[in-house]
Write a protein that holds these residues in place. Structure first.
Motif, PDB file in Angstrom:
ATOM      1  N   ILE A  26       9.823   4.184   1.445  1.00 40.59           N
ATOM      2  CA  ILE A  26      10.573   3.296   0.339  1.00 40.59           C
ATOM      3  C   ILE A  26       9.167   2.417  -0.457  1.00 40.59           C
ATOM      4  O   ILE A  26       9.199   2.568  -1.518  1.00 40.59           O
ATOM      5  CB  ILE A  26      11.410   2.262   1.058  1.00 40.59           C
ATOM      6  CG1 ILE A  26      12.662   2.949   1.750  1.00 40.59           C
ATOM      7  CG2 ILE A  26      11.612   1.273  -0.056  1.00 40.59           C
ATOM      8  CD1 ILE A  26      13.394   1.886   2.233  1.00 40.59           C
ATOM      9  N   GLN A  27       8.198   1.982   0.404  1.00 39.90           N
ATOM     10  CA  GLN A  27       7.162   1.145  -0.454  1.00 39.90           C
ATOM     11  C   GLN A  27       6.546   1.998  -1.502  1.00 39.90           C
ATOM     12  O   GLN A  27       6.429   1.287  -2.677  1.00 39.90           O
ATOM     13  CB  GLN A  27       6.167   0.643   0.696  1.00 39.90           C
ATOM     14  CG  GLN A  27       5.468  -0.444   0.368  1.00 39.90           C
ATOM     15  CD  GLN A  27       4.820  -0.988   1.471  1.00 39.90           C
ATOM     16  OE1 GLN A  27       4.368  -0.307   2.394  1.00 39.90           O
ATOM     17  NE2 GLN A  27       4.486  -2.328   1.357  1.00 39.90           N
ATOM     18  N   PRO A  28       6.015   3.216  -1.417  1.00 39.04           N
ATOM     19  CA  PRO A  28       5.362   3.814  -2.331  1.00 39.04           C
ATOM     20  C   PRO A  28       6.081   4.232  -3.670  1.00 39.04           C
ATOM     21  O   PRO A  28       5.537   4.009  -4.812  1.00 39.04           O
ATOM     22  CB  PRO A  28       5.034   5.434  -1.773  1.00 39.04           C
ATOM     23  CG  PRO A  28       4.872   5.107  -0.508  1.00 39.04           C
ATOM     24  CD  PRO A  28       5.997   4.242  -0.183  1.00 39.04           C
ATOM     25  N   GLN A  29       7.348   4.310  -3.481  1.00 39.59           N
ATOM     26  CA  GLN A  29       8.221   4.705  -4.676  1.00 39.59           C
ATOM     27  C   GLN A  29       8.466   3.120  -5.337  1.00 39.59           C
ATOM     28  O   GLN A  29       8.308   3.397  -6.655  1.00 39.59           O
ATOM     29  CB  GLN A  29       9.558   5.202  -4.392  1.00 39.59           C
ATOM     30  CG  GLN A  29       9.691   6.612  -3.734  1.00 39.59           C
ATOM     31  CD  GLN A  29      10.931   6.752  -3.397  1.00 39.59           C
ATOM     32  OE1 GLN A  29      12.001   6.029  -3.312  1.00 39.59           O
ATOM     33  NE2 GLN A  29      11.200   7.978  -2.797  1.00 39.59           N
ATOM     34  N   SER A  30       8.389   2.151  -4.918  1.00 40.63           N
ATOM     35  CA  SER A  30       8.877   1.045  -5.706  1.00 40.63           C
ATOM     36  C   SER A  30       7.264   0.342  -6.313  1.00 40.63           C
ATOM     37  O   SER A  30       7.315  -0.325  -7.268  1.00 40.63           O
ATOM     38  CB  SER A  30       9.226  -0.134  -4.786  1.00 40.63           C
ATOM     39  OG  SER A  30       8.254  -0.534  -3.738  1.00 40.63           O
ATOM     40  N   GLN A  31       6.284   0.741  -5.813  1.00 42.60           N
ATOM     41  CA  GLN A  31       4.883   0.565  -6.101  1.00 42.60           C
ATOM     42  C   GLN A  31       4.409   1.510  -7.204  1.00 42.60           C
ATOM     43  O   GLN A  31       3.372   1.038  -7.939  1.00 42.60           O
ATOM     44  CB  GLN A  31       3.758   0.254  -5.124  1.00 42.60           C
ATOM     45  CG  GLN A  31       4.313  -0.960  -4.214  1.00 42.60           C
ATOM     46  CD  GLN A  31       3.097  -1.330  -3.172  1.00 42.60           C
ATOM     47  OE1 GLN A  31       2.358  -0.151  -2.986  1.00 42.60           O
ATOM     48  NE2 GLN A  31       3.370  -2.333  -2.396  1.00 42.60           N
ATOM     49  N   GLN A  32       4.712   2.599  -7.131  1.00 41.21           N
ATOM     50  CA  GLN A  32       4.181   3.648  -8.053  1.00 41.21           C
ATOM     51  C   GLN A  32       5.014   3.630  -9.409  1.00 41.21           C
ATOM     52  O   GLN A  32       6.190   4.005  -9.608  1.00 41.21           O
ATOM     53  CB  GLN A  32       4.463   4.971  -7.491  1.00 41.21           C
ATOM     54  CG  GLN A  32       3.787   6.285  -7.954  1.00 41.21           C
ATOM     55  CD  GLN A  32       4.181   7.567  -7.430  1.00 41.21           C
ATOM     56  OE1 GLN A  32       5.099   7.521  -6.562  1.00 41.21           O
ATOM     57  NE2 GLN A  32       3.468   8.561  -7.737  1.00 41.21           N
ATOM     58  N   ILE A  33       4.287   3.102 -10.327  1.00 45.08           N
ATOM     59  CA  ILE A  33       4.823   3.219 -11.817  1.00 45.08           C
ATOM     60  C   ILE A  33       3.589   3.999 -12.534  1.00 45.08           C
ATOM     61  O   ILE A  33       2.595   3.841 -12.655  1.00 45.08           O
ATOM     62  CB  ILE A  33       4.786   1.777 -12.363  1.00 45.08           C
ATOM     63  CG1 ILE A  33       6.050   0.976 -11.575  1.00 45.08           C
ATOM     64  CG2 ILE A  33       4.998   1.813 -13.847  1.00 45.08           C
ATOM     65  CD1 ILE A  33       6.106  -0.450 -12.016  1.00 45.08           C
ATOM     66  N   LYS A  34       4.285   5.162 -13.384  1.00 41.51           N
ATOM     67  CA  LYS A  34       3.532   5.925 -14.087  1.00 41.51           C
ATOM     68  C   LYS A  34       2.905   5.185 -15.234  1.00 41.51           C
ATOM     69  O   LYS A  34       3.549   4.300 -15.994  1.00 41.51           O
ATOM     70  CB  LYS A  34       4.197   7.168 -14.601  1.00 41.51           C
ATOM     71  CG  LYS A  34       4.739   8.079 -13.614  1.00 41.51           C
ATOM     72  CD  LYS A  34       5.677   8.925 -13.773  1.00 41.51           C
ATOM     73  CE  LYS A  34       5.127  10.161 -14.634  1.00 41.51           C
ATOM     74  NZ  LYS A  34       5.913  11.201 -15.111  1.00 41.51           N
ATOM     75  N   GLN A  35       1.656   5.266 -15.441  1.00 38.48           N
ATOM     76  CA  GLN A  35       1.038   4.846 -16.688  1.00 38.48           C
ATOM     77  C   GLN A  35       1.472   5.240 -18.107  1.00 38.48           C
ATOM     78  O   GLN A  35       1.626   4.520 -18.946  1.00 38.48           O
ATOM     79  CB  GLN A  35      -0.488   4.866 -16.705  1.00 38.48           C
ATOM     80  CG  GLN A  35      -1.187   4.020 -17.646  1.00 38.48           C
ATOM     81  CD  GLN A  35      -2.934   4.343 -17.415  1.00 38.48           C
ATOM     82  OE1 GLN A  35      -3.378   4.872 -16.611  1.00 38.48           O
ATOM     83  NE2 GLN A  35      -3.579   3.775 -18.491  1.00 38.48           N
ATOM     84  N   TRP A  36       1.701   6.548 -18.065  1.00 41.13           N
ATOM     85  CA  TRP A  36       2.129   7.265 -19.278  1.00 41.13           C
ATOM     86  C   TRP A  36       3.443   7.913 -19.085  1.00 41.13           C
ATOM     87  O   TRP A  36       3.575   8.754 -17.982  1.00 41.13           O
ATOM     88  CB  TRP A  36       0.950   8.457 -19.627  1.00 41.13           C
ATOM     89  CG  TRP A  36      -0.183   7.892 -20.150  1.00 41.13           C
ATOM     90  CD1 TRP A  36      -1.445   7.810 -19.199  1.00 41.13           C
ATOM     91  CD2 TRP A  36      -0.435   6.987 -21.195  1.00 41.13           C
ATOM     92  NE1 TRP A  36      -2.373   7.018 -19.992  1.00 41.13           N
ATOM     93  CE2 TRP A  36      -1.742   6.754 -21.285  1.00 41.13           C
ATOM     94  CE3 TRP A  36       0.249   6.849 -22.544  1.00 41.13           C
ATOM     95  CZ2 TRP A  36      -2.405   6.163 -22.321  1.00 41.13           C
ATOM     96  CZ3 TRP A  36      -0.539   6.362 -23.457  1.00 41.13           C
ATOM     97  CH2 TRP A  36      -1.821   5.870 -23.436  1.00 41.13           C
ATOM     98  N   LEU A  37       4.393   7.777 -19.914  1.00 39.95           N
ATOM     99  CA  LEU A  37       5.542   8.424 -19.781  1.00 39.95           C
ATOM    100  C   LEU A  37       6.011   9.268 -21.156  1.00 39.95           C
ATOM    101  O   LEU A  37       5.447   9.070 -21.978  1.00 39.95           O
ATOM    102  CB  LEU A  37       6.787   7.233 -19.876  1.00 39.95           C
ATOM    103  CG  LEU A  37       6.736   6.114 -18.622  1.00 39.95           C
ATOM    104  CD1 LEU A  37       7.564   4.939 -19.079  1.00 39.95           C
ATOM    105  CD2 LEU A  37       6.765   6.665 -17.523  1.00 39.95           C
ATOM    106  N   LYS A  38       6.783  10.373 -20.710  1.00 39.90           N
ATOM    107  CA  LYS A  38       7.213  11.207 -21.690  1.00 39.90           C
ATOM    108  C   LYS A  38       8.496  10.713 -22.362  1.00 39.90           C
ATOM    109  O   LYS A  38       8.940   9.789 -21.928  1.00 39.90           O
ATOM    110  CB  LYS A  38       7.539  12.548 -20.977  1.00 39.90           C
ATOM    111  CG  LYS A  38       6.058  13.406 -20.538  1.00 39.90           C
ATOM    112  CD  LYS A  38       6.368  14.699 -20.013  1.00 39.90           C
ATOM    113  CE  LYS A  38       5.467  15.405 -19.393  1.00 39.90           C
ATOM    114  NZ  LYS A  38       5.869  16.901 -18.688  1.00 39.90           N
ATOM    115  N   SER A  39       8.668  11.452 -23.348  1.00 34.05           N
ATOM    116  CA  SER A  39       9.976  10.762 -24.438  1.00 34.05           C
ATOM    117  C   SER A  39      11.008  10.915 -23.558  1.00 34.05           C
ATOM    118  O   SER A  39      11.874   9.593 -23.483  1.00 34.05           O
ATOM    119  CB  SER A  39       9.947  11.816 -25.552  1.00 34.05           C
ATOM    120  OG  SER A  39       8.908  11.798 -26.399  1.00 34.05           O
TER     121      SER A  39
END
Length: 95
Positions: A26-39
């Motif tokens: 569970i922990q990596p998913q909540s901490q992992q935010i992508k820096q660049w997002l596609k449309s």
């Protein structure tokens, strides 16, 4: 057929191992935010249509980078736009 006896200590150890494994999943998913997002990721995140996203690009509200025909949006820029548009309920009544 052999009989195995499960002790209280075995159950406690199993519980501890299971909880640790679940925390790691569970922990990596909540901490992992992508820096660049596609449309499409931005549209899902903001719950907006493709046309609205295009309007945000065209009027300069949301900056983007285009690489090989794919537009990327900085997550921090999206947060800045959202933070900059905070309104209290009193000002919304008069608009």
């Amino acid at each position: 057929m052999a009989i195995e006896v499960i002790t209280r200590e075995d159950l406690i150890e199993f519980r501890s191992l299971l909880l640790n494994d679940l925390k790691q999943l569970i922990q990596p998913q909540s901490q992992q935010i992508k820096q660049w997002l596609k449309s499409n990721e931005v549209r899902k995140l903001l719950n907006i249509s493709p046309g609205t996203l295009q309007n945000l690009r065209v009027n300069g509200t949301l900056s983007f980078t285009k690489v090989g025909g794919i537009m990327y949006y900085s997550y921090s820029d999206i947060e800045k736009v959202l933070s900059g548009n905070i309104q209290n309920k009193d000002t919304r009544l008069f608009k």
